[in-house]
Design an enzyme around this catalytic site. Structure first.
Site, short mmCIF file in Angstrom:
data_model
loop_
_atom_site.label_atom_id
_atom_site.label_comp_id
_atom_site.label_asym_id
_atom_site.label_seq_id
_atom_site.Cartn_x
_atom_site.Cartn_y
_atom_site.Cartn_z
N ASP A 116 -53.94 27.18 -5.52
CA ASP A 116 -53.95 25.72 -5.54
C ASP A 116 -53.62 25.17 -6.92
OD1 ASP A 116 -56.36 26.59 -6.65
OD2 ASP A 116 -57.65 25.49 -5.27
N ARG A 165 -62.56 19.29 0.23
CA ARG A 165 -61.40 20.16 0.47
C ARG A 165 -60.50 19.61 1.58
NH1 ARG A 165 -62.02 25.06 -2.25
NH2 ARG A 165 -64.14 25.85 -2.45
N ASP A 182 -55.10 26.64 -14.01
CA ASP A 182 -55.87 25.86 -14.98
C ASP A 182 -55.96 26.66 -16.29
OD1 ASP A 182 -57.55 23.79 -15.89
OD2 ASP A 182 -59.33 24.73 -15.07
P1 IMP Z 1 -58.33 29.15 -13.75
O1 IMP Z 1 -58.82 30.54 -13.58
O2 IMP Z 1 -59.05 28.38 -14.80
O3 IMP Z 1 -56.83 29.01 -13.89
O4 IMP Z 1 -58.81 28.35 -12.51
C1 IMP Z 1 -58.23 28.28 -11.35
C2 IMP Z 1 -59.27 27.80 -10.36
O5 IMP Z 1 -60.19 26.83 -10.93
C3 IMP Z 1 -58.57 27.08 -9.25
O6 IMP Z 1 -58.21 27.96 -8.25
C4 IMP Z 1 -59.65 26.13 -8.79
O7 IMP Z 1 -60.51 26.79 -7.90
C5 IMP Z 1 -60.44 25.79 -10.01
N1 IMP Z 1 -60.02 24.50 -10.57
C6 IMP Z 1 -59.42 24.27 -11.75
N2 IMP Z 1 -59.17 22.98 -11.94
C7 IMP Z 1 -59.63 22.36 -10.84
C8 IMP Z 1 -59.64 20.97 -10.43
O8 IMP Z 1 -59.17 20.04 -11.11
N3 IMP Z 1 -60.19 20.73 -9.22
C9 IMP Z 1 -60.70 21.70 -8.42
N4 IMP Z 1 -60.70 23.01 -8.76
C10 IMP Z 1 -60.16 23.32 -9.96
MG MG Z 2 -59.24 28.27 -6.46
#
Ligand code: IMP
Ligand code: MG
Length: 181
Positions: A103, A168, A106
C-alpha cells in the site's frame, strides 16, 4: 473547501484518481512483463484492495500470494525498528517473476526486509509496486519500481490503509488530522 467523507475526514485522493493511476500502473507492468508469467505478492492487510484492483488491470498471466509482516515497537501510526514475517508465502518463488504489492512505502523497513528474504529464494525477477510513496520518511535506501502517488509526510487512511485497524474500507484515501494521531 476540501471534500469530506461521511466520517468527516478530508479526501487526499479520490476513488477516481486512484482508479486511473492503478490502470496506468497495470498497463506499465503488463508492458514490462509481456509474454512472462507473474506472481503478485500482496502485503497483508493494507495492500488487499490495491492488489485486487491492480490485478484486474494487468493482462499477463498472474497468480496471487500473500505475506503478512509485523514491525516491532509498532505504534498505531507506522512501523519502526525490526520487521518480522508472520505469514510466509504459500508457494515457492524460485525462478519466478515476483511483484511485491504494497500500500505505502514509508520508512522502507518493511520492503527492505521483504526484498532481502525474497531474493534469498532466487526469483527470476523481483519488482515492487507501491500505491503511495512518502520519500521524506525514508530510513532505508529503497524505491518502488512502480509508485502510484508521491505524498508528503501525512498520515493517510482508506483504500486498505488503517489507523489502529479502522478506515481500511474507505473507498477514497483520506487524511488523518494530526491532532487525532
Ligand atoms: P515502512 O516499513 O515504514 O515503509 O512502512 C510501511 C507500512 O507502514 C505500510 O505498509 C503501512 O502499513 C504503514 N504506514 C506507513 N504510513 C502509513 C500511513 O500514512 N497510513 C497508514 N499506514 C501507514
Ligand atoms: Mg502495510
Amino acid at each position: 473547501m476540501a471534500t469530506m467523507t461521511a466520517q468527516g475526514l478530508e479526501i487526499l485522493l479520490t476513488r477516481e484518481q486512484i482508479a486511473e493511476r492503478v490502470r496506468q500502473m497495470g498497463e506499465q507492468i503488463s508492458a514490462d512483463l509481456a509474454g512472462e508469467k507473474l506472481v503478485m505478492v500482496g502485503v497483508l492487510k493494507g495492500a488487499a484492495p490495491f492488489l485486487s484492483d491492480l490485478a484486474r488491470c494487468i493482462t499477463v498471466d498472474a497468480t496471487f500470494d500473500f505475506v503478512a509482516v509485523k514491525s516491532y515497537g509498532k505504534g498505531s501510526r507506522t512501523s519502526s525498528g525490526a520487521v518480522k514475517l508472520i505469514k510466509d508465502l504459500d508457494e515457492p518463488i524460485e525462478g519466478k517473476n515476483v511483484l511485491i504489492v504494497e500500500d505505502i512505502l514509508d520508512t522502507g523497513l518493511t520492503l527492505t526486509y521483504l526484498r532481502k528474504i525474497f531474493l534469498q529464494h532466487h526469483p527470476k525477477s523481483l519488482r515492487i509496486a507501491a500505491l503511495l510513496d512518502k520519500p521524506s520518511r525514508r530510513l532505508e535506501k529503497i524505491e518502488a519500481d512502480y509508485a502510484g502517488f508521491s505524498i508528503p509526510n501525512l498520515f493517510v487512511v482508506g483504500y486498505g490503509m488503517d489507523y489502529s485497524e479502522r478506515y481500511r474500507n474507505l473507498p477514497d484515501i483520506c487524511l488523518m488530522p494530526p491532532d487525532t494521531l
